[in-house]
Every structure is written in structure tokens, then in C-alpha cells.
Scaffold this active site. Structure first.
Site, PDB file in Angstrom:
ATOM      1  N   ASP A 335       6.648  53.970  46.235  1.00  0.00           N
ATOM      2  CA  ASP A 335       6.887  52.582  45.871  1.00  0.00           C
ATOM      3  C   ASP A 335       6.650  52.353  44.378  1.00  0.00           C
ATOM      4  O   ASP A 335       5.798  52.991  43.760  1.00  0.00           O
ATOM      5  CB  ASP A 335       5.948  51.671  46.671  1.00  0.00           C
ATOM      6  N   GLU A 389      11.826  54.774  45.002  1.00  0.00           N
ATOM      7  CA  GLU A 389      12.190  53.367  44.884  1.00  0.00           C
ATOM      8  C   GLU A 389      12.199  53.022  43.399  1.00  0.00           C
ATOM      9  O   GLU A 389      11.190  52.627  42.831  1.00  0.00           O
ATOM     10  CB  GLU A 389      11.196  52.477  45.644  1.00  0.00           C
TER      11      GLU A 389
END
Length: 673
Positions: A335, A389
Site C-alpha cells: 500500500d 499500489e
């Protein structure tokens, strides 16, 4: 005099993308830094698996004679272990300083600590003491009365026995990911558990045809509504959902169903909490993080790791190895990578030119850490999958480290959901087919994408899912099968087209957030002060797709058939062979080919074409094997599965063509006979 020929670059990344030639020196610097830092970091270790073992030394470890507890706290003046075992006595159990910031205590006797014994460590610096949760603690629980968090010894009498210890992701299968949040996965106004997810949701994922589940919020986070992105304790399983063993049962059960399990890992930032997090653990602000303003994320209100510190790298890489060894995760979605890669965290940037990727704004220490992480993961489990991401689109993200890349397997195609939102804000008849095709097929050379039209991000309060954008409040009143409403009809047709186009034209892998496949009607709003701590919108209403009188069943059925069709025909594996056959913006048509399959998309809101003619690039015959217009999908059965379409020479195109009936707002797949 002979002209000296230019030596061609040996860096594959530049060979793949000639536009990178002006930045070759920067890329070479990255490669050199990786090699130099790797050698310095590993020292005498053979590879990262020998280095990333902090969890095997630090924390609590039971021996035949007693318990060892070790900690890394270089800035502290003293440490004292406190807990139920000594009635929270702040001075009876001091740790010994071993040098280099390492501290240790041995507790004589195997029963000196016990399963579920509550513990903390009192850290003193400059005569100021704070009670902290041990850095490598495996479980953290919240006191229901005080709401404070405390470390807990987790050592059940029997170690968990894995049923499927050698599970591996099959290399040949397409990757179809079901993104899920355990807490909100149940149809109840409360927090769901690992056990409920195992027993109720995993069978749904299997039945829906997905072969991987991506779990959010696995690591301990004190604020439930943070969605798991403000981590406090990196080695602790989130106690919101259950125990470490219950998570193991979930993963083991998934493996028995041939479902891989990925973890949404957050190494990009840390919750600022000092009482229950790692912030200021040793009494300093710089143990793990950058000092001053650089140590704080201006948008996320969180702390930022200093990836130049060997001890921080050791902590984070050990964290990765721990989750793989202890819980058998099959990979990770990293992330917030954009925030890691750039000193300004990419805030307000559109990344429209290559200068923005290769400049003084790039954090090379973060680049090197991500390379280290991927090297470690592949060494532990070669079949593991890593997902980036990254909204910036940095070149080389998904190329091998030896090529000058960062080593990820896939990048999330983050621009596509935003594109669909922009499309849905326009009138249907103004959708540009050329722009749609460009957005779908554009990618970095030789890098794989995970296509998705919506994830959890698009389902949060302040945003809308695709179905809610298409229907808004109309879906609350007109989703009964006996209720014919033009808004709902349009929504169902476009919902199917958008998802199938994303999967077939814009993906090497595909992701869906739980419930979106059947058009879940509600946004996600976790309990918070602003909604009186309600769980009403932090659940999944599975009964809607199971109610045969409602049209949600149409979308659910279509998604299941779509996923199975993709698997059975290796659609994602064929992405490298994609070629456009015919695009007509006026008639809102896109026709493309993947080896032996032809995909026909008619996005026109009203016009059907009885004599649609398009080239096939071959002289074969075809038959319809899939379409979105079946009545079980909420369609009108306008596509024949019996007709054989012969590709014959057409004077208009001066090549072999097929003529077919293409109904409005439908997709058809033809397969070569």
C-alpha cells in the site's frame, strides 16, 4: 575515420522503453545502490532470508528453562518488563543492555509467562518513563473498560498444524482477486470475525470463481475505521477479528479450496500513536522515522519510515518474512507506494512526464527497500505474488531488479477506475471509443497490470460505486424483477459491459471488491463519531444477491459466468496478443481479438446493428460462446448461439470479415471453430 557506434544500453528497462534513455544514468545509480546497499546490509549472510530474522531474536521466546525477552531501543536509558506476571511492578524486572541498542531479560521457569498473559515494557529516557507495547508482540488486545491496548503473550499449548503446508499458486492460472475486509464481510451490524469469514465468505468466493483473496486490515490497528491503514503493531494479528490461530485456519482453509491469500501490507507509514504504536518507542522521534517535518505525512497524519537505516530495513524485512513463515501468505499488495517513492509523496502531481520519476524528488532509499522486499519474498516463495499500489506509474515497477526495475509482479491499474468515473459523468452517447481503447490497452512495456473498475476506494463515503453512480437512490426502490425501470435497465447493462471490458481488454489480472460484483447498494461508512458509531454501512448485504426476486441476482450471475469464462479461456494470459479489429466512435463500437477469441462491445445506448461488419484478420469460422444479453443476466436473449459466422472477403475492407447482429449495450464473444 570510422564513426564510433553508440554502445547499446545493457539495461533492459531502457531497451524496453527508449524514452528512458535520457535517464539511463539515474537508473544505473539505482542498480548500483541496490548492489552496494545489499552487500553492506547482508555482510556475511548469504541472502535476505538469513538477514530478515528479527522476529526470531527479538520479542518473547520460550525455551526449555524459561522465557527470553529482547528489544531494540537504542535511545532508551532503561527498560523494565511489566505485566500480570509481576503485578505490573515497574522495577522488579529490568532488562540488561547488551550494546548496539539491544536489551534482554531472561525469566526463569517455563511458567513465568503464560498464554494470554498481559505485558508491556516500561521505557525510560531522560528520567521520563512510558509504558509501551513490545515491538515484536504477536497479539494486542483492548481493555473493554479503559479502551487502552495491551500486549498479550500468545502461546497456546499446541502449535497450529497446517493441513496444506505446501500450497503454491499454479503458474498457469489467470489471477482473479477478491478484495475483502474481514470485519465488514458479514451481514450484521457488528464486526465480523476470521472464523465467520472462513465459514461464510470463503465458500462464496470459491463459488464465484475467484482464485485469490486479498485481505485488508490484517495487522493490528487501534482505530477500526482506519480500514487497517494506520498500523500500530506490525507483528500482531488484528484483534478486531480474532486470534492468530483463527487467521491460520482461514488461510489454511482457503488453500484447501485452491484460493491464494494475499495480505494488504502497509510499510509506507505508521500510526502516530505513542501509547499503543511503535512511535517514540525508545523515547526518541527518530528510532524508526525521519526527524522533523520529513517524518510526518502531511495528508495522512501519520509517521514515515527512514528507509536509509539498516535497523529499519531489518525490522520491515523481518516483518515480511514473519507473515510468510508464520501465516503462509502467498503474496502482498504493498500500500501507498507513491508516498514512499517521492519526497513530496506525489501529492498534487499528475506525473505527465518522465522527469518526475527520475529527479531529486525520488527517494532512492525507498526504491532500494522495495527492491529488497521483492528479492526477499521471491527467495522465500518463488511463486509468491507482489502487487504495487502506485498511482504515479513509475517505469520499471514490475520488471526484475536485474533489469533496473523494482521487482513487483503486477501494478494496480489505478487510472482506470478514475477513467470510468469520468466516463460516467458524461452522457452515454458522448463516450469516446478511441479514448476508451487507449486507456484500456496503454501500459508500460512488459509490465503486468491488475485491471479493476472499482475497489474499496470507490466504495467509501464521499465516493460512489459504479452501480450507485448509475442508479443513485433509484436502486433502493426499483430492483425488483417485476419492476421495469429505464434507469435500472441502463445500469445493469453498463455495469456488465464495464466489468467485462475491464477484465478482457485492460488486464493481465483482475480485481473486484466484495459485493461490487452484484452491485452492492450502500457505500462503506465505518463506525465513527459522525454517524453515532453505527455499523449499518460497514457490512455486506449478501441476502440481496441471494433473493431470487431481486435484480442483484442478474449481476451476481453475470459476474460468476464472466469469471469462469475468463478462467476456462485463459483470457488474461492472452493479453499480450490483443489487437484491435474495428473501432467506430459514431456507432460506439469496439471489436478486438485475443488469439482465437473475438470480443464485440456495443456501448450505444439505443442503436442495434443487424449487419455489423468487421475484419477478422483470418479466414476462419466463428460461433458466439458468451454474451451479456442472456435473460439470466437481466438481458433480452438477442444473441444467437447457433449461427456459425464465416469470415469471408469483403470489398469495403478488402479483407476477410464477419457480419453479425450486435444489440445495443451488449458484448459478444466469438470463438474460432
Amino acid at each position: 575515420m570510422k564513426t564510433k557506434e553508440k554502445v547499446r544500453s545493457k539495461i533492459k528497462l531502457v531497451e524496453f522503453d527508449p524514452w528512458l534513455e535520457p535517464y539511463e544514468d539515474h537508473i544505473k545509480t539505482r542498480i548500483s545502490k541496490y548492489k552496494k546497499d545489499r552487500k553492506k546490509l547482508l555482510s556475511d549472510a548469504d541472502d535476505f532470508t538469513d538477514f530478515a530474522n528479527g522476529h526470531l531474536y527479538f520479542g518473547f521466546h520460550r525455551s526449555n528453562k524459561g522465557w527470553y525477552y529482547r528489544e531494540w531501543a537504542p535511545g532508551a536509558d532503561s527498560l523494565h518488563l511489566i505485566g500480570e506476571f509481576n503485578n505490573w511492578n515497574p522495577s522488579s524486572h529490568p532488562l540488561t543492555h547488551l550494546g548496539n541498542g539491544y536489551w534482554e531479560i531472561f525469566l526463569d521457569g517455563k511458567k513465568s509467562l503464560w498464554h494470554e498473559c498481559l505485558v508491556k515494557v516500561r521505557v525510560t529516557k531522560d528520567n521520563i518513563s512510558h509504558d509501551k507495547i513490545p515491538l515484536y508482540i504477536k497479539r494486542v488486545i483492548q481493555d473493554p473498560n479503559t479502551l487502552n491496548f495491551t500486549g498479550q503473550i500468545y502461546c497456546p499449548d499446541n502449535d497450529y498444524k497446517w493441513m496444506n503446508p505446501s500450497f503454491k499458486i499454479p503458474k498457469k492460472q489467470d489471477l482473479l482477486i477478491y478484495e475483502a475486509h474481514v470485519g465488514m464481510a458479514q451481514e450484521k451490524e457488528a464486526i465480523g470475525s476470521f472464523s465467520e469469514f472462513t465459514n461464510i465468505v470463503l465458500p462464496k468466493i470459491k463459488e464465484k470463481g475467484y482464485n485469490a483473496v486479498q485481505l485488508m486490515a490484517v495487522m493490528q490497528h487501534p482505530y477500526y475505521a482506519s480500514f487497517g491503514y494506520h498500523v500500530s503493531n506490525f507483528f500482531a494479528v488484528s484483534s478486531w477479528f480474532g486470534t492468530p490461530d483463527e487467521l491460520k485456519v482461514l488461510i489454511d482453509t482457503a488453500h484447501s479450496m485452491d484460493i491464494a491469500v494475499f495480505m494488504d501490507i502497509v510499510h509506507s507509514h505508521v500510526v502516530k500513536n505513542t501509547d499503543d504504536g511503535i512511535n517514540e518507542f525508545d523515547g526518541t522521534s527518530y528510532q524508526f522515522f525521519h526527524e522533523g517535518a520529513r517524518g510526518n505525512h502531511p495528508a495522512w497524519d501519520s509517521k514515515l519510515f527512514d528507509y536509509s537505516k539498516p535497523e529499519v530495513i531489518h525490522f520491515l524485512l523481518s516483518n515480511i518474512k514473519y507473515w510468510m513463515d508464520e501465516y503462509h501468505f502467498d503474496g502482498f499488495r504493498f500500500d501507498g507506494i507513491t508516498s514512499m517513492l517521492y519526497l513530496d509523496h506525489g501529492l498534487g502531481k499528475s506525473f505527465t512526464n518522465y522527469d518526475q520519476y527520475f529527479s531529486d524528488n525520488t527517494d532512492l532509499d525507498a526504491v532500494t527497500y522495495l527492491q529488497f522486499a521483492n528479492a526477499l519474498i521471491k527467495k522465500i516463495k518463488p511463486t509468491a505474488i507482489t502487487i504495487a499500489e502506485d498511482m504515479s506509474g513509475m517505469p520499471g515497477m514490475c520488471l526484475p531488479i536485474s533489469y533496473g526495475g523494482l521487482g513487483f509482479d503486477y501494478r494496480l491499474a489505478m487510472g482506470l477506475p478514475d477513467f470510468w468515473i469520468r466516463m460516467l459523468e458524461q452522457r452515454d452517447e458522448t463516450w469516446n471509443m478511441y479514448t476508451l481503447w487507449y486507456e484500456a490497452v496503454s501500459k508500460r512495456p512488459h509490465e503486468k497490470r491488475i485491471g479493476y473498475c472499482e475497489s474499496h476506494d470507490q466504495a467509501m463515503v464521499g465516493d460512489k460505486t459504479i452501480m450507485f453512480r448509475l442508479c443513485d437512490e433509484v436502486m433502493y426502490w426499483h430492483m425488483h424483477k417485476s419492476d421495469n425501470h429505464y434507469v435500472i435497465d441502463r445500469a445493469i447493462a453498463l455495469h456488465k459491459l464495464i466489468r467485462f471490458f475491464t477484465l478482457t481488454a485492460a488486464s493481465e489480472a483482475y480485481l473486484n471488491f466484495m459485493g461490487n460484483e452484484f452491485g452492492h447498494p450502500d457505500w462503506i461508512d465505518f463506525p465513527r463519531q459522525g454517524n453515532d458509531w453505527s455499523y449499518k454501512y460497514a457490512q455486506r448485504r449478501w441476502s440481496l444477491e441471494e433473493n431470487l426476486e431481486l435484480k442483484y441476482e442478474y449481476l451476481s450471475t453475470f459476474d460468476r459466468f464472466m469469471v469462469y469464462f475468463a478462467q476456462n479461456h485463459d483470457i488474461l494470459k492472452k493479453s499480450e496478443f490483443i489487437q484491435d479489429l474495428f473501432i467506430d466512435d459514431t456507432r460506439k463500437l469496439i471489436v478486438f481479438k485475443k488469439q482465437d477469441l473475438i470480443f464485440i462491445f456495443n456501448f450505444h445506448p439505443t442503436d442495434s446493428y443487424s449487419d455489423l461488419c468487421f475484419p477478422t484478420k483470418d479466414s476462419n469460422s466463428y460461433k458466439a460462446v458468451f454474451d451479456s444479453d442472456l435473460d439470466i443476466f437481466g438481458g433480452y436473449n438477442r444473441v444467437s448461439r447457433d449461427i456459425v459466422y464465416h469470415s469471408i472477403n469483403n470489398l469495403k475492407f478488402n479483407e476477410n470479415c464477419i457480419t453479425i447482429y450486435s444489440p445495443s449495450r451488449t458484448c459478444i464473444v466469438l470463438e474460432k471453430l
